[in-house]
Design an enzyme around this catalytic site. Sequence first.
Site, short mmCIF file in Angstrom:
data_model
loop_
_atom_site.label_atom_id
_atom_site.label_comp_id
_atom_site.label_asym_id
_atom_site.label_seq_id
_atom_site.Cartn_x
_atom_site.Cartn_y
_atom_site.Cartn_z
N ASP A 102 -2.40 9.79 29.07
CA ASP A 102 -1.15 9.99 28.31
C ASP A 102 -0.34 11.12 28.94
OD1 ASP A 102 -2.06 8.07 26.69
OD2 ASP A 102 -2.38 9.35 24.92
N ASP A 138 3.43 10.93 30.28
CA ASP A 138 4.54 11.76 29.78
C ASP A 138 5.26 12.48 30.91
OD1 ASP A 138 3.99 10.93 27.26
OD2 ASP A 138 2.83 12.69 26.69
N GLU A 186 -1.12 -20.92 14.37
CA GLU A 186 -0.82 -19.50 14.59
C GLU A 186 -0.93 -18.76 13.29
OE1 GLU A 186 3.20 -19.32 16.04
OE2 GLU A 186 2.72 -20.65 17.71
N LYS A 215 0.70 -16.51 10.33
CA LYS A 215 2.04 -16.33 9.76
C LYS A 215 2.19 -14.84 9.44
CE LYS A 215 5.25 -18.23 6.37
NZ LYS A 215 5.92 -16.97 6.16
N ASP A 230 3.59 -11.33 8.32
CA ASP A 230 4.36 -10.98 7.13
C ASP A 230 5.28 -9.80 7.43
OD1 ASP A 230 5.22 -11.10 4.57
OD2 ASP A 230 3.41 -10.29 3.66
N ARG A 248 17.55 -12.35 10.89
CA ARG A 248 17.76 -13.75 10.50
C ARG A 248 19.04 -13.92 9.69
NH1 ARG A 248 16.34 -17.16 6.30
NH2 ARG A 248 16.14 -19.32 6.98
N TYR A 253 6.58 -15.63 18.41
CA TYR A 253 6.18 -16.98 17.99
C TYR A 253 7.07 -18.12 18.48
CZ TYR A 253 9.24 -16.16 13.87
OH TYR A 253 10.28 -15.86 13.05
N LYS A 260 0.43 -21.11 3.13
CA LYS A 260 0.34 -19.72 2.65
C LYS A 260 -0.98 -19.52 1.94
CE LYS A 260 4.82 -18.16 1.66
NZ LYS A 260 5.33 -16.86 1.35
N CYS A 284 5.56 14.39 -22.30
CA CYS A 284 4.64 14.58 -21.18
C CYS A 284 3.20 14.61 -21.70
CB CYS A 284 4.97 15.87 -20.45
SG CYS A 284 3.78 16.24 -19.14
N CYS A 298 1.94 18.43 -20.93
CA CYS A 298 2.50 19.65 -21.54
C CYS A 298 3.29 19.36 -22.80
CB CYS A 298 3.35 20.41 -20.52
SG CYS A 298 4.90 19.58 -20.15
N CYS A 313 8.90 14.47 -16.36
CA CYS A 313 8.75 15.64 -17.22
C CYS A 313 9.60 16.75 -16.62
CB CYS A 313 7.28 16.06 -17.27
SG CYS A 313 7.08 17.71 -17.95
N CYS A 372 4.29 22.91 -16.29
CA CYS A 372 3.49 21.70 -16.53
C CYS A 372 2.39 21.67 -15.46
CB CYS A 372 4.41 20.49 -16.44
SG CYS A 372 3.57 18.93 -16.59
S1 IVH Z 1 7.96 -20.45 13.52
C1 IVH Z 1 11.78 -23.14 12.79
N1 IVH Z 1 5.79 -19.04 13.54
O1 IVH Z 1 7.96 -17.36 8.66
C2 IVH Z 1 10.98 -22.05 12.24
N2 IVH Z 1 7.46 -18.49 11.95
O2 IVH Z 1 9.86 -19.59 6.92
C3 IVH Z 1 10.38 -21.22 13.29
N3 IVH Z 1 6.89 -16.53 10.56
O3 IVH Z 1 11.33 -16.87 8.96
C4 IVH Z 1 9.47 -20.25 12.75
N4 IVH Z 1 4.94 -16.14 11.49
O4 IVH Z 1 9.98 -15.25 10.21
C5 IVH Z 1 6.98 -19.23 12.94
N5 IVH Z 1 3.82 -17.85 13.72
C6 IVH Z 1 5.00 -18.04 13.14
C7 IVH Z 1 5.46 -17.21 12.10
C8 IVH Z 1 6.71 -17.47 11.52
C9 IVH Z 1 5.81 -15.73 10.58
C10 IVH Z 1 8.02 -16.38 9.63
C11 IVH Z 1 9.37 -16.50 10.27
C12 IVH Z 1 10.16 -17.45 9.42
C13 IVH Z 1 9.25 -17.73 8.27
C14 IVH Z 1 9.21 -19.22 8.03
#
Ligand code: IVH
Length: 689
Positions: free
Chosen positions: A43, A47, A122, A124, A126, A145, A233, A320, A414, A417, A432, A438
């Site tokens: 590191d 730097d 893949e 999903k 979050d 988006r 993705y 999901k 409270c 107190c 409070c 307190c």
């Molecule tokens: S593919 C045409 N792959 O999930 C849609 N989306 O409603 C292309 N998301 O807004 C999306 N992981 O932000 C895709 N492995 C993944 C994802 C992914 C998360 C999110 C993405 C999208 C929402 C789908």
Amino acid sequence: MPPNFRLMEEHTPTPQERVDRLIQEINRHNYQYYMLDNPTISDYDFDQLLQQLIDLEAAYPELRRPDSPTQRVGGEVTKHFESAAHLYPMQSLGNTYSAEDLTEFDRRVRELLATPPTYVCELKYDGVAISLIYENGTLVRAVTRGDGTRGDVVTANVRTIRTIPLKLQGDFPPLIEVRGEIIMPFSSFEQLNTEREEIGEAPFANPRNAASGSLKLQDSSEVAKRGLDFKLYFGLGEQLPANNHFDRLMKLHEWGFRKPDVMEKVADLQGVYDFLHTWDEKRKSLPYPIDGVVIKVNDFDQQRQVGATAKSPRWAIAYKFKADRVSTKLLSVDFQVGRTGIVTPVANLSPVSLAGTVVKRATLNNRDFMREMDIREGDSLFVEKGGEIIPKIVGVDLENRLPDAQRVPFVTHCPVCGTPLQQAEGEAGVFCPNADHCAPQIKGRLEHFIARKAMNIDSLGEGKIDMLYANGLVNNIADLYSLTYEQLLGLEKVIEDADGKTKTLSFREKTVQNILSGIETSKQVPFERVVFALGIRFVGEVTAKKLARHFETMDAIANAPKEELMTVEDVGERVADSIIDYFNNTENLEILMRLREAGLQFELDKSQNQPVSQALAGKSIVVSGVFSIPRDTIKELVEKHGGKNVSSISKNTSFVLAGEKMGPEKRKKAEALGIPIVSEEEFMNMIQA
Ligand code: IVH
């Protein structure tokens, strides 16, 4: 001619060559570190390289490139995010929670295809979807988006995310759009929330909200500190190689993106089920949140054949995960009072096992939450544990409600107190107001005061503070400095161990000496940290430092009018009001007087940051726009040369130091007030003179 002479001459690089080489080398190390998890230098050495580049770019501003790794530390401030149209609409995915829906998805896909599909599974992620545009290999735009057709341009903020390449390598086509998710790993999320709680800010409810909030910060150098990450993705563009999704992501990996951590080709539905069962379990050990898996038809021709609706593709579906959820009985509600006086209701639950741990307590957030949920005595509550480690109460199990059950009342006074509670303006919480008398507020302030980042009195801790308070020896932070050896020696505390046996602890000589010497040493803690340690609401470590540097003495902060407070960066109306309230409180003033008498640092130690010149002495400077070096470095230069940084333009501003893309509002204001606008080059000449 000596044999080496020609060689030497050929190898004295020009500044341009040095910049190019450094960028190349730093990019290579970044790639090793962030993309391959395989750093090849320390590191420290890294730097050093980065610093060489920063220095070179400072000396030769014209050599600064938009893809320079120095951009990673941020510095650009965006007051208002412009919106931009997406090249291709950003669709969403159809969602399902059930295995039957997946079977149906597979059936429809097969029906439309002549040959069976291969699916890619893949995770999903979050977080927040982002579109990244690369022109000739350089990241030129990052857009959220938005409504799917237009989104917000957040390029400066996105440039600070290290797993997003600023420049691609290899045989990329001239225009590429890359899509993925910006996420906040759990570790960054926890750190951020701890910091927020420290300054009395509401914590983010989950990493997704935190990621989304961070992307919209105005100061990109703040974004750089948030520890965001990017998960790839999707790749789009006219001339992109590969005829299927999997290979395209691999191609993007070759050009500089991190490979998805998990991505699997499967031949049939069984493969899909195996994948989702594996990850429903394994997600608990992932360092970032996911809320499901995504299944995509791999082949692009087949994707076209299956087609899309107006809203989402038919060739992909999101499954999901169901959050683990149980119903359990509410036993009672505790009301806890925090350092800033906010009262938080906490449910005591009949212990229940949920996703691998036993849950006994869960927060009910605030009064409004309890009202909205309509929580009644004897209710059973649904508790959920999704991607978010912390169990969450998501509803009332109405089937188990007792007839005539009464609402669980929220305390009006409270619980500690007895003071009537007040509603904070514009906030969901009640608090409070008896801050000075307190107990949890007093102890909370003492704990904040002694904390490592504040006065760093590590010979004291929560337990010892409790003891001192219980024995009436400390009621406020100033009391710490009046403690005597005699008062502390032999001080006792009865504690109960796990078996219910009691033990008496008492302060011995050594402990007492330690405590007193820790307190004595704290008198040398620099002024910046003293300001932070006071625990003024909304004044965190960074703001405290900025206040200390701007005003230089405690008196100056205490006497500053609101407008002047607000010229300090990070200080908006809410923070300024809170500072004014603090210094209007007579008890606080008395405490400050005693702290001053005790010998705490109430002034900035300028020898620490001794200016290297007085070229800017007496000048108030507004720094705005993008520079060849990070904005924070420019600001340090201002201070090093005796100047003062201020955040907004007023008639007292000496000049505006304008980089590229300075906001038009600022320019207008400067022109209207006749404040000179100085370029980076002119500024460098000023300080070099
Ligand atoms: S593919 C045409 N792959 O999930 C849609 N989306 O409603 C292309 N998301 O807004 C999306 N992981 O932000 C895709 N492995 C993944 C994802 C992914 C998360 C999110 C993405 C999208 C929402 C789908």
